[in-house]
Design a protein around this motif. Structure first.
Motif, mmCIF file in Angstrom:
data_model
loop_
_atom_site.group_PDB
_atom_site.id
_atom_site.type_symbol
_atom_site.label_atom_id
_atom_site.label_comp_id
_atom_site.label_asym_id
_atom_site.label_seq_id
_atom_site.Cartn_x
_atom_site.Cartn_y
_atom_site.Cartn_z
ATOM 1 N N VAL A 80 0.856 -1.191 0.000
ATOM 2 C CA VAL A 80 0.000 0.000 0.000
ATOM 3 C C VAL A 80 0.897 1.247 0.000
ATOM 4 C CG1 VAL A 80 -1.880 1.252 1.105
ATOM 5 C CG2 VAL A 80 -1.805 -1.256 1.227
ATOM 6 N N ARG A 82 1.364 5.284 -0.518
ATOM 7 C CA ARG A 82 0.501 6.423 -0.243
ATOM 8 C C ARG A 82 1.162 7.704 -0.696
ATOM 9 N NH1 ARG A 82 -3.345 5.237 3.643
ATOM 10 N NH2 ARG A 82 -4.791 6.956 3.661
ATOM 11 N N ALA A 112 -1.303 -1.220 -4.209
ATOM 12 C CA ALA A 112 -2.295 -0.147 -4.292
ATOM 13 C C ALA A 112 -1.597 1.189 -4.109
ATOM 14 C CB ALA A 112 -3.347 -0.321 -3.204
ATOM 15 N N ASN A 116 -4.153 11.025 -1.471
ATOM 16 C CA ASN A 116 -5.009 11.819 -0.582
ATOM 17 C C ASN A 116 -4.875 13.300 -0.877
ATOM 18 O OD1 ASN A 116 -4.394 9.501 2.007
ATOM 19 N ND2 ASN A 116 -6.453 10.104 1.368
ATOM 20 N N MET A 139 -6.472 -0.905 -12.034
ATOM 21 C CA MET A 139 -7.863 -0.521 -11.765
ATOM 22 C C MET A 139 -7.812 0.787 -10.983
ATOM 23 S SD MET A 139 -10.713 -2.618 -9.504
ATOM 24 C CE MET A 139 -10.558 -4.163 -10.386
ATOM 25 N N MET A 141 -10.277 4.241 -9.341
ATOM 26 C CA MET A 141 -11.608 4.784 -9.053
ATOM 27 C C MET A 141 -11.483 5.987 -8.135
ATOM 28 S SD MET A 141 -12.878 1.758 -6.441
ATOM 29 C CE MET A 141 -12.025 0.396 -7.258
ATOM 30 N N PHE A 163 -14.866 4.796 -12.980
ATOM 31 C CA PHE A 163 -14.280 3.472 -12.741
ATOM 32 C C PHE A 163 -13.467 3.148 -13.984
ATOM 33 C CE2 PHE A 163 -14.831 -1.317 -12.618
ATOM 34 C CZ PHE A 163 -14.108 -1.525 -11.448
ATOM 35 N N GLU A 239 -17.410 5.117 -3.398
ATOM 36 C CA GLU A 239 -17.431 6.017 -2.232
ATOM 37 C C GLU A 239 -16.780 5.337 -1.022
ATOM 38 O OE1 GLU A 239 -18.697 9.171 -2.158
ATOM 39 O OE2 GLU A 239 -19.660 9.180 -4.137
ATOM 40 N N LEU A 241 -14.516 2.600 -1.007
ATOM 41 C CA LEU A 241 -13.094 2.262 -1.146
ATOM 42 C C LEU A 241 -12.219 3.501 -1.348
ATOM 43 C CD1 LEU A 241 -13.048 -0.931 -3.426
ATOM 44 C CD2 LEU A 241 -12.830 -0.795 -0.931
ATOM 45 N N ALA A 243 -12.997 6.754 -0.713
ATOM 46 C CA ALA A 243 -13.256 7.915 0.143
ATOM 47 C C ALA A 243 -13.221 7.447 1.607
ATOM 48 C CB ALA A 243 -14.585 8.577 -0.208
ATOM 49 N N MET A 245 -12.688 4.549 3.028
ATOM 50 C CA MET A 245 -11.574 3.663 3.392
ATOM 51 C C MET A 245 -10.235 4.376 3.425
ATOM 52 S SD MET A 245 -10.497 -0.104 1.956
ATOM 53 C CE MET A 245 -9.475 0.309 0.532
ATOM 54 N N ILE A 246 -10.016 5.278 2.472
ATOM 55 C CA ILE A 246 -8.701 5.924 2.405
ATOM 56 C C ILE A 246 -8.667 7.239 3.182
ATOM 57 C CG2 ILE A 246 -8.144 4.824 0.193
ATOM 58 C CD1 ILE A 246 -8.632 7.592 -1.135
ATOM 59 N N ASP A 248 -10.601 9.974 2.956
ATOM 60 C CA ASP A 248 -10.728 11.186 2.162
ATOM 61 C C ASP A 248 -12.201 11.487 1.904
ATOM 62 O OD1 ASP A 248 -9.800 13.430 0.611
ATOM 63 O OD2 ASP A 248 -7.951 12.291 0.374
ATOM 64 N N LEU A 270 -8.089 5.845 -5.467
ATOM 65 C CA LEU A 270 -7.503 4.521 -5.204
ATOM 66 C C LEU A 270 -7.134 3.872 -6.528
ATOM 67 C CD1 LEU A 270 -6.834 2.195 -3.213
ATOM 68 C CD2 LEU A 270 -9.161 1.362 -3.601
ATOM 69 N N LEU A 272 -5.209 0.342 -8.131
ATOM 70 C CA LEU A 272 -4.639 -0.982 -7.882
ATOM 71 C C LEU A 272 -3.804 -1.393 -9.087
ATOM 72 C CD1 LEU A 272 -7.786 -2.894 -6.498
ATOM 73 C CD2 LEU A 272 -6.035 -1.652 -5.196
#
Lengths: 343, 343
Positions: A80, A82, A112, A116, A139, A141, A163, A239, A241, A243, A245-246, A248, A270, A272
């Protein structure tokens, strides 16, 4: 009045970059933003082309982007990766994270990139294509602004939440799609309004939640997700994954923050990346097997997504990008004074 | 004639498991397959309930599943966990991989489970829910059989390729969706044919590629993806990620291998698991922020996906699962002889 011209993608990128530098953007933000905008223009994706320059400048003038911010990479060696954009345009944050995302995907098989606090003005496909160029699948989004009602609802809550996905091909342009999860992009609804054309059925509801084909009522009401409850579910997933989840802003929070849909949204993203070789683990050649699928799609007369963009790109490489007199006029005006009367 | 009964999920699972054991399945395959089928019945998801038992047994009788195979975990400590099902039912492979997938997602923030060479008869939501029960978000996808034409095409090439996602909730059932990327599931088209009902427009084409609302012509022709070219692109992505990339059969190859759509498909599956805490990295509480989104959806009168299933589940827990006389008769018949006349 200016004359129409034909310009190479490189020369246009140089020119756009100078406008952004003059507007106070850092070299990294100016160059990456110009490259993305010119990629849109080159691919005949006019809604993401040089038309976007003024929107970017408006966002700078409104103080809703940090033009000198240097995105900060946060890398602990895990899959991950960032990047805190610190309010910069997303293109700069992506450029900072890309080499690490690619390295981590090759190392771990899967990685990933979380971006942010960026300001987003671009499509996702330039990022997808930067990853497929490294031989990886991708991928991506992100949320946008609350302009779309969930299926069964009546009020704006979700964004047009794009997406996107890409698969690398060895001797061809990559397989790439990038679409809004609303039936129609908001800009297209706006275009219908300007041209006085009704919307197709099922595109939007008015402010009371009733179906409407009137673009003005749709803009005052809510757009609808593509594919009914299925598209609504995917938009909700975005929204969650990209927003919640991260850490934001959701589309509702992004609209609250800006108070308008005319500036670039401030939020996260995000991305991947997958290493097909690592996932295949010797069970056949994933790229050859994908080609069989692509040939079967083309063989029955269907198109692969983005084919039109790639055809325009070939033309631009061979013949240059044609700009109308109005477009040249706009560039010259922004070269004289990027912020116009306000500056 | 048997009498209708009401049975607890646990007692029904025990009974179904014994049928599978008697049919020669390994204890792990029998138990996990029974648990999945009873979860469908419990959730009033009849098309994935005990109705599926006979399809499973037909697949065993046809030699298209390895009833005694023990799925093999391949774990190198990376975020890509692999289970070679060795021809077993997917439920057994998933059970073997789940604890490692969960551990890797917690360790790395993000992990994938690749299942290869399994026979698939179940929905994806039982797997998604097993992951959300661990506090992780999950995404799953797999190809199926070539019964769906790509957008702009006319012949079967893609499968009904399910796409599923889940988000854990602390004091509520998880947010879960799981849908076919075709307009309609194939079983529903079959149901329309049996009941003599026309299909909605846009569901399918006949064997010449012309739109049809006749279910029989649709079954001889091709189904269409949901949401036009967008759904078609997602379905193609599933063929790429969950077949070509993981070295397993595409929907076309799966149909070639089996020669029929009446047995469980032999193929692979891709499952991703995300640790929201790791992705949020201290930027707020991802679960609390997701709740705000869910409440906003519910607050405007829209539903969350799977709500009907969860309501049925509560009823089943409180009152048991009602079975009709015909269903009891079927169970009794399979208890006497799982393979009927062939055995």
């Amino acid at each position: 009045m200016a004359q129409p011209i034909t310009v190479s993608p490189e020369a246009l990128a140089e020119r756009v970059s100078r406008i952004f530098l003059a507007a106070g953007l850092s070299p990294l933000q100016a160059e990456t933003l110009a490259a993305t905008i010119v990629a849109g223009e080159r691919d005949a994706c006019k809604s993401h082309g040089i038309y976007r320059i003024e929107g970017c400048l408006r966002t700078v003038a409104a103080g809703k982007v940090q033009p000198q911010a240097e995105p900060e990479l946060q890398d602990d060696g895990s899959p991950v990766v960032r990047v805190d954009a610190k309010g910069a345009f997303s293109t700069a944050a992506f450029a900072v994270g890309l080499p690490v995302l690619v390295a981590r995907a090759r190392q771990h098989g899967l990685a990933a990139m979380v971006v942010n606090s960026c300001t987003h003005i671009s499509a996702l496909w330039p990022e997808i294509e930067a990853i497929t160029a490294e031989g990886l699948a991708a991928m991506a989004m992100c949320p946008s602004y609350a302009t779309v009602a969930p299926a069964g609802g009546s009020a704006p809550l979700l964004g047009t939440n794009p997406f996107a996905f890409g698969w690398p091909r060895k001797d061809a342009s990559p397989y790439v799609f990038d679409f809004a999860t609303s039936v129609m992009a908001r800009g297209d609804v706006e275009l219908h309004r300007i041209e006085g054309r009704p919307l197709p059925e099922g595109t939007a509801v008015d402010r009371d939640g009733n179906p409407t084909t009137d673009p003005a009522e749709a803009l005052a009401g809510a757009m609808l997700p593509f594919g009914g409850h299925k598209g609504s579910a995917i938009s909700t997933m975005i929204e969650l994954l990209a927003a919640a989840m991260i850490g934001d802003l959701t589309s509702t929070e992004a609209l609250d923050y800006l108070g308008t849909t005319t500036l670039g949204p401030h939020h996260g993203e995000l991305i991947l990346a997958f290493s097909p070789e690592r996932f295949a683990a010797g069970r056949g050649d994933p790229f050859a097997r994908a080609e069989t699928l692509f040939q079967a799609i083309l063989g029955q007369g269907a198109r692969l997504p983005s084919q039109r963009r790639f055809e325009a790109r070939k033309r631009a490489a061979a013949e240059g990008i044609p700009l109308t007199a109005e477009e040249v006029e706009m560039l010259e005006r922004l070269e004289r004074a990027p912020f116009g009367a306000q500056a």
